[in-house]
Enzyme design. Structure first.
Site, PDB file in Angstrom:
ATOM      1  N   ASN A  33       0.861  -1.179   0.000  1.00 22.55           N
ATOM      2  CA  ASN A  33       0.000   0.000   0.000  1.00 22.55           C
ATOM      3  C   ASN A  33       0.900   1.232   0.000  1.00 22.55           C
ATOM      4  O   ASN A  33       1.498   1.566   1.028  1.00 22.55           O
ATOM      5  CB  ASN A  33      -0.896  -0.010   1.236  1.00 22.55           C
ATOM      6  CG  ASN A  33      -1.713   1.271   1.367  1.00 22.55           C
ATOM      7  OD1 ASN A  33      -1.713   2.123   0.470  1.00 22.55           O
ATOM      8  ND2 ASN A  33      -2.400   1.407   2.482  1.00 22.55           N
ATOM      9  N   PRO A  34       1.027   1.935  -1.133  1.00 21.79           N
ATOM     10  CA  PRO A  34       1.970   3.051  -1.209  1.00 21.79           C
ATOM     11  C   PRO A  34       1.568   4.243  -0.352  1.00 21.79           C
ATOM     12  O   PRO A  34       2.383   5.134  -0.114  1.00 21.79           O
ATOM     13  CB  PRO A  34       1.956   3.418  -2.697  1.00 21.79           C
ATOM     14  CG  PRO A  34       0.614   2.969  -3.186  1.00 21.79           C
ATOM     15  CD  PRO A  34       0.293   1.733  -2.398  1.00 21.79           C
ATOM     16  N   GLU A  68      -4.343   0.100  -5.257  1.00 21.39           N
ATOM     17  CA  GLU A  68      -4.718   1.399  -5.829  1.00 21.39           C
ATOM     18  C   GLU A  68      -5.911   2.041  -5.137  1.00 21.39           C
ATOM     19  O   GLU A  68      -6.171   3.227  -5.343  1.00 21.39           O
ATOM     20  CB  GLU A  68      -5.015   1.227  -7.327  1.00 21.39           C
ATOM     21  CG  GLU A  68      -3.792   0.750  -8.114  1.00 21.39           C
ATOM     22  CD  GLU A  68      -4.119   0.452  -9.567  1.00 21.39           C
ATOM     23  OE1 GLU A  68      -5.327   0.441  -9.913  1.00 21.39           O
ATOM     24  OE2 GLU A  68      -3.188   0.242 -10.354  1.00 21.39           O
ATOM     25  N   GLN A 121      -9.103   1.419  -1.680  1.00 22.58           N
ATOM     26  CA  GLN A 121      -9.580   0.636  -0.547  1.00 22.58           C
ATOM     27  C   GLN A 121     -10.206  -0.667  -1.029  1.00 22.58           C
ATOM     28  O   GLN A 121     -10.922  -0.716  -2.029  1.00 22.58           O
ATOM     29  CB  GLN A 121     -10.602   1.443   0.250  1.00 22.58           C
ATOM     30  CG  GLN A 121     -11.130   0.724   1.484  1.00 22.58           C
ATOM     31  CD  GLN A 121     -12.229   1.495   2.161  1.00 22.58           C
ATOM     32  OE1 GLN A 121     -12.650   2.528   1.666  1.00 22.58           O
ATOM     33  NE2 GLN A 121     -12.715   0.995   3.292  1.00 22.58           N
ATOM     34  N   ASP A 180      -1.644  -2.565   9.458  1.00 21.37           N
ATOM     35  CA  ASP A 180      -2.485  -3.728   9.739  1.00 21.37           C
ATOM     36  C   ASP A 180      -3.760  -3.748   8.901  1.00 21.37           C
ATOM     37  O   ASP A 180      -4.343  -4.807   8.693  1.00 21.37           O
ATOM     38  CB  ASP A 180      -2.839  -3.747  11.220  1.00 21.37           C
ATOM     39  CG  ASP A 180      -1.598  -3.884  12.095  1.00 21.37           C
ATOM     40  OD1 ASP A 180      -0.865  -4.870  11.917  1.00 21.37           O
ATOM     41  OD2 ASP A 180      -1.362  -2.994  12.931  1.00 21.37           O
ATOM     42  N   GLU A 226      -7.843  -6.684   5.065  1.00 24.04           N
ATOM     43  CA  GLU A 226      -8.461  -6.916   3.759  1.00 24.04           C
ATOM     44  C   GLU A 226      -8.149  -8.316   3.240  1.00 24.04           C
ATOM     45  O   GLU A 226      -9.027  -9.029   2.745  1.00 24.04           O
ATOM     46  CB  GLU A 226      -7.965  -5.885   2.743  1.00 24.04           C
ATOM     47  CG  GLU A 226      -8.497  -4.488   2.926  1.00 24.04           C
ATOM     48  CD  GLU A 226      -8.136  -3.588   1.743  1.00 24.04           C
ATOM     49  OE1 GLU A 226      -7.890  -4.138   0.648  1.00 24.04           O
ATOM     50  OE2 GLU A 226      -8.099  -2.365   1.911  1.00 24.04           O
ATOM     51  N   ARG A 274       2.074   9.434  15.731  1.00 29.29           N
ATOM     52  CA  ARG A 274       0.699   9.939  15.619  1.00 29.29           C
ATOM     53  C   ARG A 274      -0.154   9.461  16.786  1.00 29.29           C
ATOM     54  O   ARG A 274      -1.031  10.178  17.261  1.00 29.29           O
ATOM     55  CB  ARG A 274       0.060   9.488  14.303  1.00 29.29           C
ATOM     56  CG  ARG A 274      -0.166   8.010  14.188  1.00 29.29           C
ATOM     57  CD  ARG A 274      -0.913   7.618  12.924  1.00 29.29           C
ATOM     58  NE  ARG A 274      -2.265   7.227  13.211  1.00 29.29           N
ATOM     59  CZ  ARG A 274      -2.916   6.254  12.559  1.00 29.29           C
ATOM     60  NH1 ARG A 274      -2.315   5.597  11.575  1.00 29.29           N
ATOM     61  NH2 ARG A 274      -4.148   5.964  12.857  1.00 29.29           N
ATOM     62  N   GLY A 295      -8.178  -1.943  13.734  1.00 33.78           N
ATOM     63  CA  GLY A 295      -7.889  -0.562  13.389  1.00 33.78           C
ATOM     64  C   GLY A 295      -8.791   0.038  12.342  1.00 33.78           C
ATOM     65  O   GLY A 295      -8.681   1.231  12.037  1.00 33.78           O
TER      66      GLY A 295
END
Length: 562
Positions: free
Chosen positions: A160-161, A193, A195, A219, A224, A329, A540
Site C-alpha cells: 500500500n503506497p 490502488e 480501498q 495492519d 483486507e 501519531r 484498526g
C-alpha cells in the site's frame, strides 16, 4: 498494479547437506589473503591462514543465514569463481544500547585450478551446501511446531503506497527487495490502488500459483487479505495459505507481535522491518488465531488483531490526521483525547477462558445477592441501525489506503453468517460460532456479565502488541486460543490513564495496580454500546457502530513467523 518479479532459482532446492565441508579460498580483493572455511550443519567458520599466532576466527550461525549464491566474476579473463553467503546476525547497535539484526556479507574466491568451469562447479557446490544447511537451521521457539514455505516459494507481496508516511514502496525497494534476492525468493509485487483492492484480488486469485501472501503496509491491508480469503468458496483451503507481514504503516501491531514472538530484542522502524524481512526469507510458518466478529447488521468479519471501543478506538481514528509523522501519531492522538476524556455507557459480557468456581448459595453469577437490582441481560437492546430487511449489508470502513479520505459507508454483499452456496449447488460451511447466541438473544448463563456501565475504553486483543511501542499482552502468542479483554472503568484520572499507556511501552501496565483496569482471558464476548455516538474498530478499521460480539477460532490461519 503489478510490477517486477524475481524468477525461481532451481538451485534453491535442498540437497540434504550432512557432514562437514572444508576448503581454502582467497579474499575477493586480495589474492594474498587466504582463509580456511569449514561448514557444518549448524555453522560456517572462517579463519585467516597466516604464520602469526592467534589467528582470527569468525563463526557464523547458519540460523542467521538467508541465502548463498555462486557466480563468475565480471572479468572474462578471470578463471576464478565466487560464492557469497548472506547473514543477518544480532550485533550491537551503533548509536544505542541493545542489539539488532544487521547485514553481513561473506564472499570467497575459488581458484583451485586453471579451468573456470571447474572452479564454478566448486563454488556452486559450496553455495548449495550453505543454502541446504541454513535451510535446516532457523530460529525456532521451543515447544512450537512449524511448517515451512515451499522452496523456492512463490510469494505475492501487496504494497500500500499510501500507508504510514507514504513510504512503504520506498522501504520495500530500499530494504526488503535486496533480502529477497539474496534469499532467492521469487515474488510478484502488487501495488494496491484503492480501498479493498487487495480484498478483491485475493477473493478471486488463483491461489495455487502462490505459496504465501505478504503484506507491506499497516495492519489494515492484512485485514483486507484475511477477509478476502474467508469470503472465497474454498475458504477452508484458502485460509491455509501462509500470510506474512512487513511493517510499512504507522501502528504495525502484528509486525511488532511477530518480532516479539521470535524472542528477539525489541526493535522499531527499519530494524523491525529487517527482522520481519529476515523471517520471511527463512520461511517458517506457525498458526494464527482468528476472531469471528458479528455486527448488528448481520455482517460477519474476521479479525487477527483487536476490537476496540472508547478511548483506544477514538485515538486510532482521530490520529489519522497526523499519519504524516508516522508512529508518533498515536502519542499525539492520546494527548489530544486525554484533554477531552470521554465516558461511554454500555454493557459488556464475556465467556471466561476457564470456568470460575461456583458461587455460594444466595449470590448470583455477578456476585450480588438476589435482592440487588439486576441490569437487563445482554441482548440486543439497541435498534438495528440498518434495515434488517435489506438484502445489502452496510459497513463503515476507515480508508487506510487514502490518508486524506473521509469516513465513508460502502456496500458489501459478502459475509454470510453460516453458509455460502457454491456454484455446484452445494454449501461451504463457514466456521461455526458455537459459543455465540444470536445478537438479539441473551448471553448464556455460563457468561460473566459486567454490571458497570461507564467505561473509558474496552479493548479485546489477541496479539502481544497494539502498536510498535505498545506491549499490551506480554504473555500472548499468535495461537494461544485467547481473546485478551481489557477494560477501564470511569473514575480514572487523566494522569493515571496516561501512566497506564506509558507503562504499556514496557508491558508494565498490569503492575500499576490501577483499580480501574480490568484484564480477563476470554473465549467470546459481547459489547453493547448505550452511548448513541462513538467509534468501534476492528483491526484498526472503523466498523458499524452498535452491538458487536466475537468468538475466537484457534489456529484457523497460518502466519510466517520465527
Amino acid at each position: 498494479m503489478e510490477t517486477g518479479a524475481s524468477e525461481p532459482d532451481p538451485s534453491r532446492q535442498r540437497n540434504g547437506f550432512v557432514g562437514t565441508l572444508y576448503g581454502e579460498f582467497t579474499d575477493t580483493l586480495n589474492d594474498s589473503l587466504r582463509y580456511s572455511v569449514s561448514l557444518t550443519a549448524s555453522s560456517l567458520t572462517i579463519q585467516r591462514i597466516c604464520s602469526s599466532p592467534g589467528r582470527t576466527k569468525v563463526v557464523f550461525n547458519l540460523a542467521d543465514c538467508i541465502g548463498c549464491r555462486a557466480y563468475r566474476g565480471t572479468d572474462s579473463a578471470d578463471i576464478g569463481a565466487y560464492f557469497t553467503a548472506y547473514f543477518y546476525p544480532f550485533k550491537r547497535r551503533w548509536m544505542s544500547a541493545g542489539v539488532a539484526r544487521q547485514r553481513v556479507e561473506q564472499c570467497f574466491r575459488v581458484a583451485l585450478v586453471q579451468d573456470a568451469s571447474v572452479n564454478l562447479q566448486e563454488a556452486e557446490r559450496w553455495a548449495a551446501a550453505v543454502r541446504d544447511a541454513s535451510g535446516l537451521q532457523a530460529p525456532r521457539r521451543e515447544g512450537v511446531t512449524y511448517t515451512e514455505v515451499r522452496r523456492p516459494g512463490r510469494v505475492m507481496i501487496f504494497v500500500n503506497p499510501q500507508s504510514g508516511r507514504g513510504q512503504a514502496l520506498q522501504l520495500f525497494t530500499g530494504h526488503v527487495q535486496g533480502m529477497l534476492t539474496e534469499a532467492a525468493v521469487p515474488y510478484k509485487l502488487f501495488i494496491t490502488e484503492h480501498q479493498n483492492h487487495a480484498r478483491e484480488v485475493v477473493r478471486r486469485a488463483d491461489l495455487s500459483r502462490w505459496d504465501a501472501l505478504v503484506i507491506m503496509s499497516g495492519d489494515g491491508l492484512l485485514f483486507e487479505v484475511i477477509n478476502g480469503l474467508m469470503e472465497r468458496e474454498d475458504w477452508q483451503r484458502a485460509i491455509q495459505t501462509p500470510v506474512g507481514i512487513l511493517p510499512g504503516g504507522s501502528g504495525n501491531a502484528l509486525a511488532a507481535s511477530v518480532h516479539h514472538y521470535s524472542q528477539s530484542p525489541p526493535a522499531w522502524n527499519e530494524e523491525l522491518l529487517l527482522s520481519c524481512g529476515f523471517m520471511l526469507c527463512k520461511g517458517l510458518v506457525g498458526t494464527l488465531d482468528l476472531v469471528s466478529i458479528h455486527l448488528s447488521s448481520r455482517q460477519r468479519l474476521f479479525s487477527f488483531l483487536s476490537v476496540a471501543w472508547g478511548f483506544v478506538a477514538d485515538v486510532d481514528i482521530e490520529s489519522e490526521k497526523y499519519r504524516h509523522v508516522g508512529a508518533i501519531r498515536f502519542l499525539m492522538g492520546t494527548l489530544v483525547r486525554l484533554a477531552s476524556l470521554k465516558i461511554y455507557q454500555g454493557r459488556l459480557a464475556y465467556l471466561p477462558a476457564k470456568e470460575k468456581p461456583k458461587l455460594p448459595k444466595g449470590t448470583t453469577k455477578t456476585g450480588h445477592s438476589p435482592s440487588t437490582p439486576q441490569r437487563p441481560s445482554l441482548c440486543s437492546s439497541l435498534p438495528c441501525q440498518l434495515n434488517p430487511d435489506s438484502s445489502t449489508n452496510l459497513i463503515s470502513h476507515h480508508n487506510h489506503n487514502s490518508p486524506n479520505s473521509n469516513h465513508n459507508t460502502i456496500t458489501n454483499t459478502t459475509g454470510e453468517i453460516t453458509t455460502k452456496r457454491s456454484e455446484g449447488g452445494g454449501k461451504t460451511v463457514t466456521p461455526v460460532d458455537s459459543l455465540l447466541p444470536d445478537l438479539d438473544q441473551p448471553v448464556p448463563e455460563s457468561w460473566t456479565v459486567v454490571q458497570e456501565e461507564d467505561f473509558v475504553l474496552v479493548l479485546a486483543i489477541y496479539q502481544s502488541h497494539l502498536a510498535e511501542d505498545l506491549w499490551t499482552v506480554p504473555g500472548a502468542s499468535a495461537d494461544d486460543g485467547l481473546i485478551h479483554l481489557f477494560y477501564v472503568t470511569a473514575g480514572i484520572s487523566r494522569p493515571a490513564l496516561l501512566r497506564l499507556f506509558l507503562a504499556m511501552e514496557k508491558g508494565a501496565h498490569l503492575s500499576c495496580d490501577c483499580p480501574h483496569l480490568v484484564y480477563e482471558k476470554v473465549k467470546a464476548l459481547r459489547l453493547e454500546p448505550v452511548t448513541p455516538h462513538g467509534v468501534i474498530t476492528v483491526d484498526g478499521e472503523m466498523v458499524e457502530y452498535g452491538p458487536v460480539q466475537a468468538q475466537i477460532h484457534p489456529g484457523l490461519a497460518r502466519l510466517i513467523c520465527g
